[in-house]
Scaffold this motif. Structure first.
Motif, PDB file in Angstrom:
ATOM      1  N   UNK A 271       4.090 -24.074  -4.650  1.00 36.43           N
ATOM      2  CA  UNK A 271       3.763 -23.546  -5.972  1.00 36.43           C
ATOM      3  C   UNK A 271       3.905 -22.034  -6.056  1.00 36.43           C
ATOM      4  N   UNK A 272       3.633 -21.350  -4.937  1.00 34.13           N
ATOM      5  CA  UNK A 272       3.709 -19.882  -4.984  1.00 34.13           C
ATOM      6  C   UNK A 272       3.654 -19.296  -3.581  1.00 34.13           C
ATOM      7  N   UNK A 273       4.073 -18.045  -3.518  1.00 35.88           N
ATOM      8  CA  UNK A 273       3.938 -17.230  -2.303  1.00 35.88           C
ATOM      9  C   UNK A 273       2.938 -16.124  -2.617  1.00 35.88           C
ATOM     10  N   UNK A 274       1.913 -15.992  -1.792  1.00 31.81           N
ATOM     11  CA  UNK A 274       0.922 -14.942  -2.002  1.00 31.81           C
ATOM     12  C   UNK A 274       1.060 -13.916  -0.887  1.00 31.81           C
ATOM     13  N   UNK A 275       1.435 -12.706  -1.255  1.00 32.51           N
ATOM     14  CA  UNK A 275       1.595 -11.621  -0.291  1.00 32.51           C
ATOM     15  C   UNK A 275       0.322 -10.794  -0.242  1.00 32.51           C
ATOM     16  N   UNK A 276      -0.304 -10.707   0.914  1.00 29.46           N
ATOM     17  CA  UNK A 276      -1.462  -9.825   1.129  1.00 29.46           C
ATOM     18  C   UNK A 276      -0.942  -8.601   1.863  1.00 29.46           C
ATOM     19  N   UNK A 277      -0.800  -7.514   1.125  1.00 27.22           N
ATOM     20  CA  UNK A 277      -0.043  -6.369   1.617  1.00 27.22           C
ATOM     21  C   UNK A 277      -0.934  -5.152   1.833  1.00 27.22           C
ATOM     22  N   UNK A 278      -0.457  -4.269   2.683  1.00 30.92           N
ATOM     23  CA  UNK A 278      -1.152  -3.017   2.996  1.00 30.92           C
ATOM     24  C   UNK A 278      -0.170  -1.873   2.805  1.00 30.92           C
ATOM     25  N   UNK A 279      -0.665  -0.716   2.476  1.00 27.32           N
ATOM     26  CA  UNK A 279       0.180   0.440   2.191  1.00 27.32           C
ATOM     27  C   UNK A 279       1.090   0.818   3.360  1.00 27.32           C
ATOM     28  N   UNK A 280       0.667   0.472   4.573  1.00 27.81           N
ATOM     29  CA  UNK A 280       1.447   0.844   5.755  1.00 27.81           C
ATOM     30  C   UNK A 280       2.452  -0.232   6.186  1.00 27.81           C
ATOM     31  N   UNK A 281       2.500  -1.331   5.444  1.00 25.67           N
ATOM     32  CA  UNK A 281       3.457  -2.389   5.773  1.00 25.67           C
ATOM     33  C   UNK A 281       4.830  -2.035   5.194  1.00 25.67           C
ATOM     34  N   UNK A 282       5.824  -2.829   5.512  1.00 23.47           N
ATOM     35  CA  UNK A 282       7.195  -2.572   5.067  1.00 23.47           C
ATOM     36  C   UNK A 282       7.289  -2.522   3.547  1.00 23.47           C
ATOM     37  N   UNK A 283       8.042  -1.541   3.040  1.00 22.26           N
ATOM     38  CA  UNK A 283       8.227  -1.433   1.592  1.00 22.26           C
ATOM     39  C   UNK A 283       9.120  -2.553   1.057  1.00 22.26           C
ATOM     40  N   UNK A 284       9.766  -3.295   1.946  1.00 25.40           N
ATOM     41  CA  UNK A 284      10.629  -4.406   1.506  1.00 25.40           C
ATOM     42  C   UNK A 284       9.829  -5.485   0.781  1.00 25.40           C
ATOM     43  N   UNK A 285       8.530  -5.578   1.033  1.00 25.31           N
ATOM     44  CA  UNK A 285       7.716  -6.586   0.355  1.00 25.31           C
ATOM     45  C   UNK A 285       7.704  -6.360  -1.157  1.00 25.31           C
ATOM     46  N   UNK A 286       7.929  -5.118  -1.586  1.00 19.22           N
ATOM     47  CA  UNK A 286       7.873  -4.796  -3.015  1.00 19.22           C
ATOM     48  C   UNK A 286       8.955  -5.518  -3.821  1.00 19.22           C
ATOM     49  N   UNK A 287      10.057  -5.835  -3.191  1.00 21.19           N
ATOM     50  CA  UNK A 287      11.146  -6.449  -3.926  1.00 21.19           C
ATOM     51  C   UNK A 287      11.360  -7.914  -3.544  1.00 21.19           C
ATOM     52  N   UNK A 288      10.385  -8.476  -2.829  1.00 20.05           N
ATOM     53  CA  UNK A 288      10.541  -9.844  -2.329  1.00 20.05           C
ATOM     54  C   UNK A 288      10.735 -10.844  -3.463  1.00 20.05           C
ATOM     55  N   UNK A 289      10.024 -10.633  -4.577  1.00 22.79           N
ATOM     56  CA  UNK A 289      10.104 -11.589  -5.689  1.00 22.79           C
ATOM     57  C   UNK A 289      11.484 -11.636  -6.317  1.00 22.79           C
ATOM     58  N   UNK A 290      12.307 -10.609  -6.095  1.00 23.49           N
ATOM     59  CA  UNK A 290      13.639 -10.579  -6.685  1.00 23.49           C
ATOM     60  C   UNK A 290      14.637 -11.421  -5.898  1.00 23.49           C
ATOM     61  N   UNK A 291      14.275 -11.831  -4.682  1.00 24.32           N
ATOM     62  CA  UNK A 291      15.237 -12.501  -3.818  1.00 24.32           C
ATOM     63  C   UNK A 291      14.854 -13.940  -3.470  1.00 24.32           C
ATOM     64  N   UNK A 292      13.746 -14.417  -3.982  1.00 22.20           N
ATOM     65  CA  UNK A 292      13.359 -15.803  -3.707  1.00 22.20           C
ATOM     66  C   UNK A 292      13.131 -16.520  -5.030  1.00 22.20           C
ATOM     67  N   UNK A 293      13.254 -17.841  -5.000  1.00 18.04           N
ATOM     68  CA  UNK A 293      13.131 -18.644  -6.213  1.00 18.04           C
ATOM     69  C   UNK A 293      11.749 -19.276  -6.367  1.00 18.04           C
ATOM     70  N   UNK A 294      10.779 -18.731  -5.647  1.00 17.27           N
ATOM     71  CA  UNK A 294       9.404 -19.220  -5.741  1.00 17.27           C
ATOM     72  C   UNK A 294       8.554 -18.108  -6.353  1.00 17.27           C
ATOM     73  N   UNK A 295       7.597 -18.484  -7.183  1.00 10.34           N
ATOM     74  CA  UNK A 295       6.710 -17.498  -7.806  1.00 10.34           C
ATOM     75  C   UNK A 295       5.983 -16.685  -6.728  1.00 10.34           C
ATOM     76  N   UNK A 296       5.963 -15.375  -6.898  1.00 12.00           N
ATOM     77  CA  UNK A 296       5.358 -14.484  -5.900  1.00 12.00           C
ATOM     78  C   UNK A 296       4.181 -13.724  -6.523  1.00 12.00           C
ATOM     79  N   UNK A 297       3.014 -13.806  -5.871  1.00 13.92           N
ATOM     80  CA  UNK A 297       1.857 -12.982  -6.227  1.00 13.92           C
ATOM     81  C   UNK A 297       1.720 -11.902  -5.163  1.00 13.92           C
ATOM     82  N   UNK A 298       1.813 -10.663  -5.594  1.00 15.87           N
ATOM     83  CA  UNK A 298       1.782  -9.554  -4.640  1.00 15.87           C
ATOM     84  C   UNK A 298       0.435  -8.835  -4.754  1.00 15.87           C
ATOM     85  N   UNK A 299      -0.397  -8.974  -3.729  1.00 17.02           N
ATOM     86  CA  UNK A 299      -1.718  -8.350  -3.723  1.00 17.02           C
ATOM     87  C   UNK A 299      -1.712  -7.149  -2.769  1.00 17.02           C
ATOM     88  N   UNK A 300      -1.766  -5.951  -3.333  1.00 13.83           N
ATOM     89  CA  UNK A 300      -1.842  -4.738  -2.524  1.00 13.83           C
ATOM     90  C   UNK A 300      -3.314  -4.452  -2.223  1.00 13.83           C
TER      91      UNK A 300
END
Length: 454
Positions: A271-300
């Motif tokens: 149903x979805x991908x939930x990203x639990x992110x931290x400021x020091x993690x890879x900045x690539x997570x910011x654009x993850x929703x643009x490259x996958x066909x599953x709904x992405x919830x990005x929690x910083x």
């Protein structure tokens, strides 16, 4: 006996990885391997790749030119005799040169036929066209392959010299069975069997010719059918499923490779991908929703103390909330952190599939998962040859951010230049100066430095 990926006690499953055929299929298309071979179910060359490249004009032209060159080499004696003694031309020799081949080239704007040409002139002409046009196919291959090695397969050096032409033709016709599907490529063929058998074999031989070794074999192998089928089974057995990601302890590119190499139909239950992110993690997570066909919830996740991340506790709490509030009963947990073992133990009513990385995951957590029948697999096993788009975009985001912080004020530049030169120009003249000269500025990259030329 050991615990399999499905969590049941079974015989030790096969752990070998699958071969990939993306590169060999592209090479096969360009050098002119017959369409029927791509369509054969037992062939490793992919029909979908054939269909994709056949829609690209530059690829079609190279393919047809390569086919024509192979025909001219293989039927050299017969064609040469007809041209020399019977005043024939290529388009009047359908028994040797397929009419459809010349027509396809003509339809793509490539007129091959010339009056009163000898066969050697045609071979030189076709080879020269291939040399000039092969660069148009560069973007068909990923950045991680040395393009010069690929390009050399299509270009015959000094082909205009009669001695070189005869040497190349003689070697090819005397070693036909050493060439891939008997299609000509520019190499000293060894008895290596089918070099287009799979990507790993082809790349190994290609780099070996140049005295090099290609080490990143993860780009040439994919997860085994056993691993993929087990993941599909896990997904299908769940009612509601989500992917939760510890961005601090997961590689965005490996996760992308995993998702990209799994069958899309089997992923629809996620149903979805939930990203639990931290400021020091890879900045690539910011654009993850643009490259996958599953709904992405990005929690910083904010930090209360600079040296203390709260990602693990937020992920654990968030997973519990998803279970109790949103009725998510199955989770794919992406993390190599052993801290989540407590979460898995305290929620036995939930189903977990844990995806880890070889170098980041301890042997203790692997043993614990085996002993308790917890489903797990390795992200590293999935082929990583598909990362160019997402990695390029991630790099461009960082570069754009850098340039946004290092801007040059045109007004300050002009004012300082006027002051240093003591030039006396009115505001209108300076405005015209900007339009005439600054509009011609260009960025030059040279010796690993960026400079602006006017």
């Amino acid at each position: 006996m050991e615990t399999s990926i499905t969590g049941f006690q079974t015989e030790t499953p096969p752990t070998y990885l699958n071969n990939t055929y993306e590169i060999t299929s592209r090479i096969g298309y360009l050098i002119g391997v017959k369409k029927e071979i791509f369509e054969n179910e037992s062939s490793t060359l992919q029909q979908k790749c054939y269909n994709l490249l056949n829609e690209i004009k530059s690829a079609r032209i190279i393919r047809n030119l390569c086919i024509l060159r192979t025909v001219l080499f293989k039927r050299y004696k017969y064609i040469n005799h007809e041209i020399y003694y019977n005043m024939k031309n290529l388009h009047t020799l359908p028994e040797y040169v397929p009419e459809g081949l010349l027509r396809d080239l003509s339809d793509d704007g490539m007129d091959v036929i010339h009056a009163n040409w000898q066969l050697n002139q045609y071979i030189v002409f076709v080879s020269t066209e291939i040399k000039q046009r092969i660069a148009d196919c560069r973007e068909l291959f990923p950045l991680w392959i040395n393009w010069d090695y690929i390009k050399e397969l299509f270009i015959i050096p000094k082909i205009a010299e009669n001695k070189q032409l005869k040497a190349v033709w003689g070697y090819y016709t005397n070693h036909l069975d050493r060439y891939p599907f008997q299609m000509f490529i520019n190499w000293k063929a060894q008895d290596d069997g089918n070099i287009l058998l799979n990507d790993e074999k082809f790349i190994k031989i290609l780099y070996g010719i140049h005295g090099k070794v290609f080490y990143d074999t993860n780009k040439l192998k994919d997860a085994s059918d056993y691993t993929k089928t087990s993941i599909y089974n896990y997904i299908q057995q769940g009612e509601n499923l989500a992917i939760v990601v510890d961005c601090e302890n997961a590689d965005p590119y490996k996760l992308y490779s995993m998702l990209n190499n799994l069958d899309g139909d089997n992923l629809r239950k996620v149903s979805k991908i939930i990203l639990y992110n931290d400021i020091h993690a890879s900045t690539a997570w910011k654009l993850f929703n643009r490259f996958v066909n599953i709904s992405v919830e990005h929690k910083m996740i904010s930090r209360v103390k600079e040296n203390k991340s709260l990602v693990d506790i937020q992920l654990a709490v968030g997973t519990c909330r998803e279970y109790y509030e949103n009725r998510i009963d199955s989770f794919i947990l992406i993390s190599s952190d052993s801290d989540y073992w407590g979460l898995i133990q305290e929620m036995p009513e939930c189903r977990f599939l844990v995806m880890v990385e070889y170098e980041k995951c301890s042997g203790a957590i692997i043993s614990a998962m085996k002993e308790n029948g917890i489903t797990y697999c390795y992200l590293d096993d999935f082929c990583s040859n598909n990362l160019e788009a997402i990695q390029a975009e991630a790099l461009l985001i960082e570069m754009r951010a850098y340039f946004s912080e290092h801007q040059i004020s045109v007004q300050e530049l002009i004012q300082e230049s006027v002051y240093n030169t003591r030039a006396t120009m009115s505001d209108k003249e300076l405005e015209q100066f900007k339009k005439r000269y600054l509009s011609k500025m260009r960025v030059v990259v040279e010796n690993e430095m960026i400079r602006i030329e006017i």
